[in-house]
Design an enzyme around this catalytic site. Structure first.
Site, PDB file in Angstrom:
ATOM      1  N   SER A 130       0.612  -0.804  -0.024  1.00 16.40           N
ATOM      2  CA  SER A 130       0.086   0.281   0.151  1.00 16.40           C
ATOM      3  C   SER A 130       0.363   0.876   0.301  1.00 16.40           C
ATOM      4  O   SER A 130       0.488   2.236  -0.205  1.00 16.40           O
ATOM      5  CB  SER A 130      -1.143   0.416   1.017  1.00 16.40           C
ATOM      6  N   HIS A 164      -5.333  -4.151  -1.087  1.00 14.99           N
ATOM      7  CA  HIS A 164      -5.135  -2.922  -2.345  1.00 14.99           C
ATOM      8  C   HIS A 164      -4.944  -3.617  -3.899  1.00 14.99           C
ATOM      9  O   HIS A 164      -4.296  -3.098  -4.914  1.00 14.99           O
ATOM     10  CB  HIS A 164      -3.663  -2.331  -1.733  1.00 14.99           C
ATOM     11  N   LYS A 171     -12.002  -0.950   1.013  1.00 15.66           N
ATOM     12  CA  LYS A 171     -12.119   0.157  -0.085  1.00 15.66           C
ATOM     13  C   LYS A 171     -12.736  -0.658  -1.377  1.00 15.66           C
ATOM     14  O   LYS A 171     -13.283   0.055  -1.675  1.00 15.66           O
ATOM     15  CB  LYS A 171     -10.467  -0.656  -0.409  1.00 15.66           C
TER      16      LYS A 171
END
Length: 421
Positions: A208, A236, A267
């Site tokens: 990240s 991610h 996310k």
């Protein structure tokens, strides 16, 4: 006798010494905290929280009147945080299933929507089963201690996320740390770990802070050679890496070689909250029995479950949103590189603009906001000393004009502060 003691305490009698001691301790604590906070300010690494007065999205309004702000620092990779269908699904789940369960899962905290979402996650990742957590931090905190024994070994990339590091600290396995994405070092560690019973290689799929992608093909080859298992954190990557957004294992063609996947619902998949582990069914069954963050945390709220479930539906219906990320990411990276900036990583929507100096990163980020671009500077202890950067994150809902405006602002600010010639 106890009554007299209670009266003396209530009146202040007999409690003078503890109170005085407590007062000294409290004052000492306050001094220590204030000194530490002053050190953080003095180092230029103080982290302020800007207050948003609108929905999450590419365009924000900040509290205090800042309107029309372009947001380039959210994990809202697919732009689903404010997608109308995702919001509608949350409202429907809230109305049908309530605000929350007031319980952990094994007592009276499992609703049909929790089981449905777990089944959907397992199907999306093409795994046997899945288990929900309050966050992926909790998923990482809960897996290593439940899975590994003192006879086992875990081998972790040195730049793994803090939640992986903390989760590994909790377990009793023998711990190895290999240099970041260094396959020669990993192999050396695997050779040394042959004396242990079970070997687990743990890595972020996408890192990240640096925007680089783990060499999963090589990791899986080494794992096969030395009879080890592979664990990846896909926070991610889930939703936008790989042909169907399944993550780095799909992107690199090793889905059948990665044993355990941990990821997040907070996310790309709606952006609300929640995390999960997906993998072999016996592992998931064991986590339901022994994973402490699962056993001792309230169930995910129905609205959060509704958000994530709808986000997965949208993703599995079409890969168009996920595929749109590549062109937007390349546009930003190529234009910033042409302007003279160093961008870490490769082909990932996390685009760290490397600056080195913590104060420079903080000042430039503030100046970018003055130009209507919301980005954040990262410095120690979030990243190593001397490697401060401004992390830019591209979203599927950014337009080409948004990206170009961001690059222009970076160029102006970079020249102003000496980051560019």
């Amino acid at each position: 006798m106890w009554r007299g003691a209670a009266v003396r305490v209530l009146r202040g009698g007999g409690a003078e010494t503890p109170r005085a001691s407590s007062g000294v301790a409290a004052a000492e604590l306050r001094r220590r905290l204030e000194n530490e906070l002053e050190d953080i300010r003095g180092a230029g690494t103080w982290k302020s929280e800007r207050v948003i007065a609108s929905r999450q999205g590419p365009h924000l309004r900040l509290a205090g009147g800042g309107a029309g702000i372009l947001n380039f620092c959210a994990n809202n990779y697919l732009g689903l945080s404010s997608h109308p269908e995702v919001i509608r699904a949350a409202v429907e789940a809230l109305e049908k299933f309530g605000a929350g369960l007031s319980s952990v899962r094994f007592i009276c905290g499992t609703q049909s929507i929790h089981k449905d979402l777990e089944e959907k996650i397992a199907r999306f990742h093409q795994r046997e089963d899945a288990i929900l957590y309050a966050s992926c931090f909790d998923a990482n905190a809960g897996i290593f201690e439940a899975l590994l024994t003192p006879e086992d070994a875990v081998l972790s990339d040195e730049l793994n996320h803090a939640s992986i590091i903390d989760g590994i600290r909790l377990c009793k396995a023998n711990k190895y740390r290999y240099k970041h994405m260094d396959m020669q070092d990993l192999e050396a560690k695997l050779q040394d770990a042959q004396k242990h019973h079970l070997r687990l290689v743990a890595t972020d799929g996408a890192f990240s802070m640096d925007g680089d992608i783990a060499p999963l093909r090589e990791i899986c080859q080494l794992a096969q050679k030395y009879d080890a298992l592979v664990f990846i954190d896909e926070c991610h990557a889930t939703g936008f890496l790989g042909p169907n957004g399944r993550g780095t294992d799909e992107l690199l063609g090793v889905m059948d070689k990665v044993t355990i996947v941990n990821s997040t619902l907070g996310k790309a998949l709606g952006g609300a909250a929640g995390g999960y582990t997906t993998g072999p069914k016996p592992l998931i069954d064991l986590l339901r029995q022994r994973s402490r963050p699962y056993l001792f945390s309230n169930s995910l709220p129905p609205a959060v479950v509704g958000c994530a479930s709808k986000a997965l539906d949208l993703l599995m219906e079409s890969n168009a949103i996920a595929q749109s990320m590549a062109a937007k990411t390349q546009r930003f990276r190529s234009k910033m590189t042409a302007a003279g900036f160093t961008i870490s990583g490769k082909d990932h929507p996390i685009c760290p603009v490397m600056l080195g100096d913590a104060r420079l990163a903080a000042v430039m980020a503030e100046d970018m906001l003055n130009r209507g671009i919301y980005v954040i500077g990262f410095s120690y202890p979030v990243v190593p000393k001397g490697k401060a950067r401004i992390r830019v994150q591209i979203s599927a809902v950014h337009s080409d004009e948004d990206i170009d405006r961001c690059v222009e602002a970076f160029t102006e600010v970079g020249r102003k502060h000496g980051a560019l010639p």
